[in-house]
Design a protein around this motif. Sequence first.
Motif, PDB file in Angstrom:
ATOM      1  N   VAL B   7       0.870  -1.172   0.000  1.00 41.22           N
ATOM      2  CA  VAL B   7       0.000   0.000   0.000  1.00 41.22           C
ATOM      3  C   VAL B   7       0.907   1.222   0.000  1.00 41.22           C
ATOM      4  CG1 VAL B   7      -1.738   1.288   1.291  1.00 41.22           C
ATOM      5  CG2 VAL B   7      -1.796  -1.220   1.283  1.00 41.22           C
ATOM      6  N   LEU B   8       0.669   2.142  -0.931  1.00 40.12           N
ATOM      7  CA  LEU B   8       1.479   3.355  -0.997  1.00 40.12           C
ATOM      8  C   LEU B   8       0.727   4.488  -0.311  1.00 40.12           C
ATOM      9  CD1 LEU B   8       4.078   4.664  -2.092  1.00 40.12           C
ATOM     10  CD2 LEU B   8       2.863   5.129  -4.230  1.00 40.12           C
ATOM     11  N   ALA B   9       1.309   5.025   0.757  1.00 40.32           N
ATOM     12  CA  ALA B   9       0.699   6.140   1.493  1.00 40.32           C
ATOM     13  C   ALA B   9       1.467   7.410   1.175  1.00 40.32           C
ATOM     14  CB  ALA B   9       0.718   5.853   2.994  1.00 40.32           C
ATOM     15  N   VAL B  10       0.746   8.420   0.680  1.00 39.50           N
ATOM     16  CA  VAL B  10       1.395   9.647   0.221  1.00 39.50           C
ATOM     17  C   VAL B  10       0.816  10.836   0.977  1.00 39.50           C
ATOM     18  CG1 VAL B  10       2.092  10.961  -1.813  1.00 39.50           C
ATOM     19  CG2 VAL B  10       1.358   8.575  -2.085  1.00 39.50           C
ATOM     20  N   TYR B  49       1.985  -1.800  -6.708  1.00 41.57           N
ATOM     21  CA  TYR B  49       1.178  -1.496  -5.528  1.00 41.57           C
ATOM     22  C   TYR B  49      -0.267  -1.949  -5.710  1.00 41.57           C
ATOM     23  CZ  TYR B  49       5.047   0.978  -3.541  1.00 41.57           C
ATOM     24  OH  TYR B  49       6.266   1.251  -3.011  1.00 41.57           O
ATOM     25  N   ALA B  50      -0.884  -2.345  -4.563  1.00 37.52           N
ATOM     26  CA  ALA B  50      -2.276  -2.796  -4.588  1.00 37.52           C
ATOM     27  C   ALA B  50      -3.233  -1.623  -4.438  1.00 37.52           C
ATOM     28  CB  ALA B  50      -2.516  -3.822  -3.474  1.00 37.52           C
ATOM     29  N   VAL B  51      -2.868  -0.637  -3.640  1.00 33.41           N
ATOM     30  CA  VAL B  51      -3.727   0.519  -3.352  1.00 33.41           C
ATOM     31  C   VAL B  51      -2.834   1.739  -3.120  1.00 33.41           C
ATOM     32  CG1 VAL B  51      -5.566   1.439  -1.875  1.00 33.41           C
ATOM     33  CG2 VAL B  51      -5.230  -1.016  -2.000  1.00 33.41           C
ATOM     34  N   ILE B  52      -3.367   2.922  -3.475  1.00 39.84           N
ATOM     35  CA  ILE B  52      -2.652   4.165  -3.186  1.00 39.84           C
ATOM     36  C   ILE B  52      -3.542   5.075  -2.343  1.00 39.84           C
ATOM     37  CG2 ILE B  52      -1.529   6.204  -4.180  1.00 39.84           C
ATOM     38  CD1 ILE B  52      -1.124   4.485  -6.761  1.00 39.84           C
TER      39      ILE B  52
END
Lengths: 157, 170
Positions: B7-10, B49-52
């Motif tokens: 999961v990419l957290a920005v 990535y699965a989710v951003i």
Amino acid sequence: MAGSLSGPTLLRAPAQRVTPAATALAGATVLIVDDDVRNVFALTSALELHGLTVLYADNGAAGIRLLTEHPEVDVVLMDTMMPDLDGNETTRLIRELPGGRELPVVFLTAKAMPGDREASLAAGATEYVTKPVDLDELLALMANWVTPPRRPRRVAR
Amino acid sequence: MTGRPRVLAVDDRRENLLALQAILEGLAVEVVSVTSGEDALKRLLTEDYAVILLDAHMPGMDGFETAGHIKQRERTRHIPVLFLTAVDYDPHLAFRGYQAGAVDYITKPFDPWVLRSKVGVFVDLWTVHVRLAEQAEECDRLRAAIDDAVEQLEDGAIDEARDRLKAARD
């Protein structure tokens, strides 16, 4: 929605046409070394649509590390202006890698000053292209340097 | 499958990233945190990535521009983007988010459990998708072996055909 959101882009032409150069490059691996991620992202999308595998480094040192880990890289696209190791210094180091002497390194540069081209060629650049880059031209140029039977020409260390 | 789904957290604020980490704790995911849209694109160039989870308002490249780049690249445009924003709900901004390809536009404060559930759903979908892709690849591989073996049998090369099929099975 495309278009309204795009930042300054490196590409002048849309990337969909199939040219002989693009066909020749399908399956090739390209390493992009460039710290401007907007441009790289657009260029990567276009190259991937043509069947290329793209590896990415945002600085010269990381680029060299990737090269030593990925002997399958067929061609390098190199930004000239980067903090720390610039394109010229990075290319000099690539030329010293095992097998790095023959690796095509294509320079992409935004602001060319007189003498820059000569300096980059002296550092070992194979080609020197000014941005904005026409995708078809870039593909044709890359195809010139990438020989079809793609065996790892270098040995991983 | 290559390890845990990522999961990419920005978000430009580290305290928000820490909060997201805490919310997603316990899900079978690897949370990768970055503090700018530029760094998000860099990660997307090197990993899947699965989710951003994307903060809409950041200095430099904001969430809307970041999503625009993500949606223009074939390899990343299918990744679900959930916008997170601290600004009071503004239908126009939400519209911009959805227009940029977001699957959700969540305004703070939000219920952590709601976000966690949504991420869980998209991670499950991603896992199924990866498995399907692997099976499709396997099908192609087996089909190629069968085609080769049939050709070899037509030429009377029984041993070669058997070897080809065995190699494909192993």
